[in-house]
Design a protein around this motif. Sequence first.
Motif, PDB file in Angstrom:
ATOM      1  N   HIS A   1      11.471   2.130 -20.934  1.00  0.00           N
ATOM      2  CA  HIS A   1      12.495   3.017 -20.379  1.00  0.00           C
ATOM      3  C   HIS A   1      12.677   2.864 -18.880  1.00  0.00           C
ATOM      4  O   HIS A   1      13.693   3.278 -18.344  1.00  0.00           O
ATOM      5  CB  HIS A   1      12.167   4.473 -20.723  1.00  0.00           C
ATOM      6  N   ALA A   2      11.687   2.334 -18.208  1.00  0.00           N
ATOM      7  CA  ALA A   2      11.816   2.149 -16.770  1.00  0.00           C
ATOM      8  C   ALA A   2      10.775   1.147 -16.293  1.00  0.00           C
ATOM      9  O   ALA A   2       9.746   0.944 -16.948  1.00  0.00           O
ATOM     10  CB  ALA A   2      11.636   3.474 -16.038  1.00  0.00           C
ATOM     11  N   VAL A   3      11.066   0.524 -15.185  1.00  0.00           N
ATOM     12  CA  VAL A   3      10.137  -0.412 -14.559  1.00  0.00           C
ATOM     13  C   VAL A   3       9.945   0.074 -13.125  1.00  0.00           C
ATOM     14  O   VAL A   3      10.910   0.207 -12.380  1.00  0.00           O
ATOM     15  CB  VAL A   3      10.704  -1.847 -14.560  1.00  0.00           C
ATOM     16  N   VAL A   4       8.696   0.377 -12.777  1.00  0.00           N
ATOM     17  CA  VAL A   4       8.429   0.984 -11.471  1.00  0.00           C
ATOM     18  C   VAL A   4       7.427   0.142 -10.680  1.00  0.00           C
ATOM     19  O   VAL A   4       6.280  -0.001 -11.093  1.00  0.00           O
ATOM     20  CB  VAL A   4       7.842   2.410 -11.640  1.00  0.00           C
ATOM     21  N   PRO A   5       7.850  -0.425  -9.566  1.00  0.00           N
ATOM     22  CA  PRO A   5       6.903  -1.178  -8.736  1.00  0.00           C
ATOM     23  C   PRO A   5       6.098  -0.194  -7.883  1.00  0.00           C
ATOM     24  O   PRO A   5       6.448   0.063  -6.737  1.00  0.00           O
ATOM     25  CB  PRO A   5       7.798  -2.082  -7.894  1.00  0.00           C
ATOM     26  N   VAL A   6       5.010   0.312  -8.464  1.00  0.00           N
ATOM     27  CA  VAL A   6       4.222   1.356  -7.802  1.00  0.00           C
ATOM     28  C   VAL A   6       3.645   0.831  -6.480  1.00  0.00           C
ATOM     29  O   VAL A   6       3.009  -0.228  -6.455  1.00  0.00           O
ATOM     30  CB  VAL A   6       3.074   1.839  -8.716  1.00  0.00           C
ATOM     31  N   GLY A   7       3.881   1.556  -5.429  1.00  0.00           N
ATOM     32  CA  GLY A   7       3.360   1.160  -4.120  1.00  0.00           C
ATOM     33  C   GLY A   7       4.331   0.332  -3.294  1.00  0.00           C
ATOM     34  O   GLY A   7       4.099   0.107  -2.104  1.00  0.00           O
ATOM     35  N   ALA A   8       5.426  -0.099  -3.931  1.00  0.00           N
ATOM     36  CA  ALA A   8       6.353  -0.979  -3.205  1.00  0.00           C
ATOM     37  C   ALA A   8       6.948  -0.284  -1.985  1.00  0.00           C
ATOM     38  O   ALA A   8       7.079  -0.892  -0.917  1.00  0.00           O
ATOM     39  CB  ALA A   8       7.458  -1.465  -4.140  1.00  0.00           C
ATOM     40  N   GLU A   9       7.287   0.978  -2.141  1.00  0.00           N
ATOM     41  CA  GLU A   9       7.940   1.689  -1.022  1.00  0.00           C
ATOM     42  C   GLU A   9       7.077   1.726   0.236  1.00  0.00           C
ATOM     43  O   GLU A   9       7.598   1.756   1.347  1.00  0.00           O
ATOM     44  CB  GLU A   9       8.277   3.131  -1.434  1.00  0.00           C
ATOM     45  N   GLN A  10       5.760   1.753   0.028  1.00  0.00           N
ATOM     46  CA  GLN A  10       4.851   1.809   1.183  1.00  0.00           C
ATOM     47  C   GLN A  10       4.407   0.417   1.638  1.00  0.00           C
ATOM     48  O   GLN A  10       3.688   0.284   2.635  1.00  0.00           O
ATOM     49  CB  GLN A  10       3.597   2.633   0.841  1.00  0.00           C
ATOM     50  N   ALA A  11       4.803  -0.591   0.888  1.00  0.00           N
ATOM     51  CA  ALA A  11       4.315  -1.943   1.200  1.00  0.00           C
ATOM     52  C   ALA A  11       5.108  -2.577   2.345  1.00  0.00           C
ATOM     53  O   ALA A  11       6.279  -2.290   2.538  1.00  0.00           O
ATOM     54  CB  ALA A  11       4.416  -2.823  -0.047  1.00  0.00           C
ATOM     55  N   LYS A  12       4.424  -3.418   3.068  1.00  0.00           N
ATOM     56  CA  LYS A  12       5.091  -4.182   4.134  1.00  0.00           C
ATOM     57  C   LYS A  12       5.130  -5.658   3.714  1.00  0.00           C
ATOM     58  O   LYS A  12       4.194  -6.137   3.079  1.00  0.00           O
ATOM     59  CB  LYS A  12       4.307  -4.051   5.434  1.00  0.00           C
ATOM     60  N   PRO A  13       6.177  -6.358   4.064  1.00  0.00           N
ATOM     61  CA  PRO A  13       6.199  -7.797   3.765  1.00  0.00           C
ATOM     62  C   PRO A  13       4.983  -8.468   4.414  1.00  0.00           C
ATOM     63  O   PRO A  13       4.569  -8.076   5.516  1.00  0.00           O
ATOM     64  CB  PRO A  13       7.498  -8.266   4.417  1.00  0.00           C
ATOM     65  N   ALA A  14       4.428  -9.445   3.739  1.00  0.00           N
ATOM     66  CA  ALA A  14       3.271 -10.156   4.301  1.00  0.00           C
ATOM     67  C   ALA A  14       3.689 -10.898   5.566  1.00  0.00           C
ATOM     68  O   ALA A  14       4.870 -11.217   5.752  1.00  0.00           O
ATOM     69  CB  ALA A  14       2.714 -11.124   3.260  1.00  0.00           C
ATOM     70  N   PRO A  15       2.721 -11.192   6.440  1.00  0.00           N
ATOM     71  CA  PRO A  15       3.038 -11.933   7.663  1.00  0.00           C
ATOM     72  C   PRO A  15       3.768 -13.237   7.323  1.00  0.00           C
ATOM     73  O   PRO A  15       3.341 -13.967   6.439  1.00  0.00           O
ATOM     74  CB  PRO A  15       1.664 -12.228   8.268  1.00  0.00           C
ATOM     75  N   GLY A  16       4.857 -13.496   8.007  1.00  0.00           N
ATOM     76  CA  GLY A  16       5.585 -14.741   7.796  1.00  0.00           C
ATOM     77  C   GLY A  16       6.766 -14.620   6.857  1.00  0.00           C
ATOM     78  O   GLY A  16       7.661 -15.469   6.874  1.00  0.00           O
ATOM     79  N   VAL A  17       6.782 -13.576   6.023  1.00  0.00           N
ATOM     80  CA  VAL A  17       7.839 -13.457   5.018  1.00  0.00           C
ATOM     81  C   VAL A  17       9.208 -13.259   5.671  1.00  0.00           C
ATOM     82  O   VAL A  17      10.150 -14.019   5.416  1.00  0.00           O
ATOM     83  CB  VAL A  17       7.533 -12.303   4.034  1.00  0.00           C
ATOM     84  N   LEU A  18       9.312 -12.251   6.526  1.00  0.00           N
ATOM     85  CA  LEU A  18      10.613 -11.971   7.140  1.00  0.00           C
ATOM     86  C   LEU A  18      11.028 -13.105   8.078  1.00  0.00           C
ATOM     87  O   LEU A  18      12.213 -13.461   8.147  1.00  0.00           O
ATOM     88  CB  LEU A  18      10.571 -10.636   7.895  1.00  0.00           C
ATOM     89  N   GLU A  19      10.064 -13.700   8.744  1.00  0.00           N
ATOM     90  CA  GLU A  19      10.347 -14.811   9.648  1.00  0.00           C
ATOM     91  C   GLU A  19      10.898 -16.006   8.850  1.00  0.00           C
ATOM     92  O   GLU A  19      11.873 -16.637   9.257  1.00  0.00           O
ATOM     93  CB  GLU A  19       9.082 -15.244  10.397  1.00  0.00           C
ATOM     94  N   ALA A  20      10.262 -16.297   7.717  1.00  0.00           N
ATOM     95  CA  ALA A  20      10.719 -17.432   6.899  1.00  0.00           C
ATOM     96  C   ALA A  20      12.141 -17.196   6.421  1.00  0.00           C
ATOM     97  O   ALA A  20      12.973 -18.116   6.426  1.00  0.00           O
ATOM     98  CB  ALA A  20       9.774 -17.634   5.708  1.00  0.00           C
TER      99      ALA A  20
END
Lengths: 320, 320
Positions: free
Chosen positions: B170-189
């Motif tokens: 009925h639903a798919v929930v990425p638990v913790g995603a809202e509080q997660a930060k992109p790993a180092p290098g992700v946004l830069e890449a």
Amino acid sequence: MRRIVVLAGGIGGARFLRGLKQAAPDAEITVIGNTGDDIHLFGLKVCPDLDTVMYTLGGGIHEEQGWGRAGESFAVKEELAAYGVGPEWFRLGDRDFATHIVRTQMLGAGYPLSAVTEALCERWQPGVRLLPMSDDRVETHVVVEDEDGGRRAVHFQEYWVRHRAALPAHAVVPVGAEQAKPAPGVLEAIAEADVILFPPSNPVVSVGTILAVPGIREAVAEAGVPVVGLSPLIGGAPVRGMADKVLAAVGVESTAAAVALHYGSGLIDGWLVDGADAGEVAAVEEAGIRCRAVPLLMTDVDATAAMAAAALELAEEVRA
Amino acid sequence: MRRIVVLAGGIGGARFLRGLKQAAPDAEITVIGNTGDDIHLFGLKVCPDLDTVMYTLGGGIHEEQGWGRAGESFAVKEELAAYGVGPEWFRLGDRDFATHIVRTQMLGAGYPLSAVTEALCERWQPGVRLLPMSDDRVETHVVVEDEDGGRRAVHFQEYWVRHRAALPAHAVVPVGAEQAKPAPGVLEAIAEADVILFPPSNPVVSVGTILAVPGIREAVAEAGVPVVGLSPLIGGAPVRGMADKVLAAVGVESTAAAVALHYGSGLIDGWLVDGADAGEVAAVEEAGIRCRAVPLLMTDVDATAAMAAAALELAEEVRA
């Protein structure tokens, strides 16, 4: 039913216990196992002596080798090496890894080592009650001399397995022992024992480490029941292992009599030496320890059972 | 040199990457890997998608199976079962265990997952820069319906591997995603990319989970470079896996066009569908997404390289 308490190290202790079970099939045997040679490897908690007892009595031991599992494979170890992750000198097999994974997971979940050991024994059914000497971390370190003459302390396993006890050893220190408490059931088992046995385990790094946990030596000395030990040395040399090296480090001569005197008449009441050391019986008895010379080679289970029976007989003599 | 960023799940993403490496041998490829299906098993941290990418590109994958190691054995798993320790439905091999042991040990020593992944890749040399989407713990849970009609959330792996996606979701929930930060290098890449690709990975639990980490979706949308995806569905059904089940759970129809519209023209500029879905091209283009129909079956590396080449071509069309 006779309640027997045994202070045991690894291979020697485990093999002796197999003989003891045959010699006293109706006895309630409590084993207080050495945890001073426990080591953290690859983030996992490894308890070599407890596992050797468990595997040996539970039918899972590699018979010829004396430690580790029968029918073992080494895929995990090979892969760790491929990742460049060591130490390479400690050979853990795949089946053995599973034991350490279960143990580490349970410890991480908050169970004390004694509860973990009990859970592992549910599978192995060793036929004895196996207690770690302590739930607290104790790590035997050996002060060794390097080639350049400098001294440093290394973990017992590094000294024993990596260097095959070939570095000069100046001291053996059970780090953490002073702050450790006996595991639940240890002091009670000693207090309720009818007989206490020291198998032919290493008197320094196995039995000695167990006795270094505050309260255990005192409990054994004050139990008021016969305490009988078996010499791990025959003809001045260890039957197996390198006990002579660590005896030298603590200033004890490598003879069956010297080991008895190292324990002392305040602790042990009886001592078995091998026939080859019959000449040492008098010296031991002079120190107030009843002593007999009997065959002490654990060549098979029957021979080992005879040794155990001799120890129990000597205990009855002491009691009478 | 062309800098390509790929948001990848497990098997589909890994196989696509192998084709992309062949199609663009001189490109600098950065893979942002899904960690939402990571799971703790036996006290060890398991990262199925990162490992599938690493093993596939590093030559260690079980080819037919698509996940796990080639030449695998299962002694550890058998032993854990003998101890009564599960779950039994997650099949970890001995070689694979070593990866999780190394990872868990490094995490325990304080290294973030991105550093651990880099260290593991030192061995595998995947030929791409593999970054976890986040160093923070994100766990995809699926709200399923039990036989009695009750609803409960289970870990994605339990839903996927244990129940083979057979429970109504009925639903798919990425638990913790809202509080997660992109790993180092992700946004830069992403910011430095010349092209961003969505391989035929699961749009909900793989690419969707990566996009759920705050900052990543925005970075992709605002990168100002062509973003091209490949449909994981052919003829209305997933080529592999059970993507249709989780698409239904998030209210998306199981068609190549519906997945494109689910991503939306605000995120992707181009979309490849299989020849079998040529009839859907118009609907996708109407939504403002450039669309082409090409063969999308990753039958071998050459066929996959052709798909990757088609995606890069479409990206150039978009850019022009």
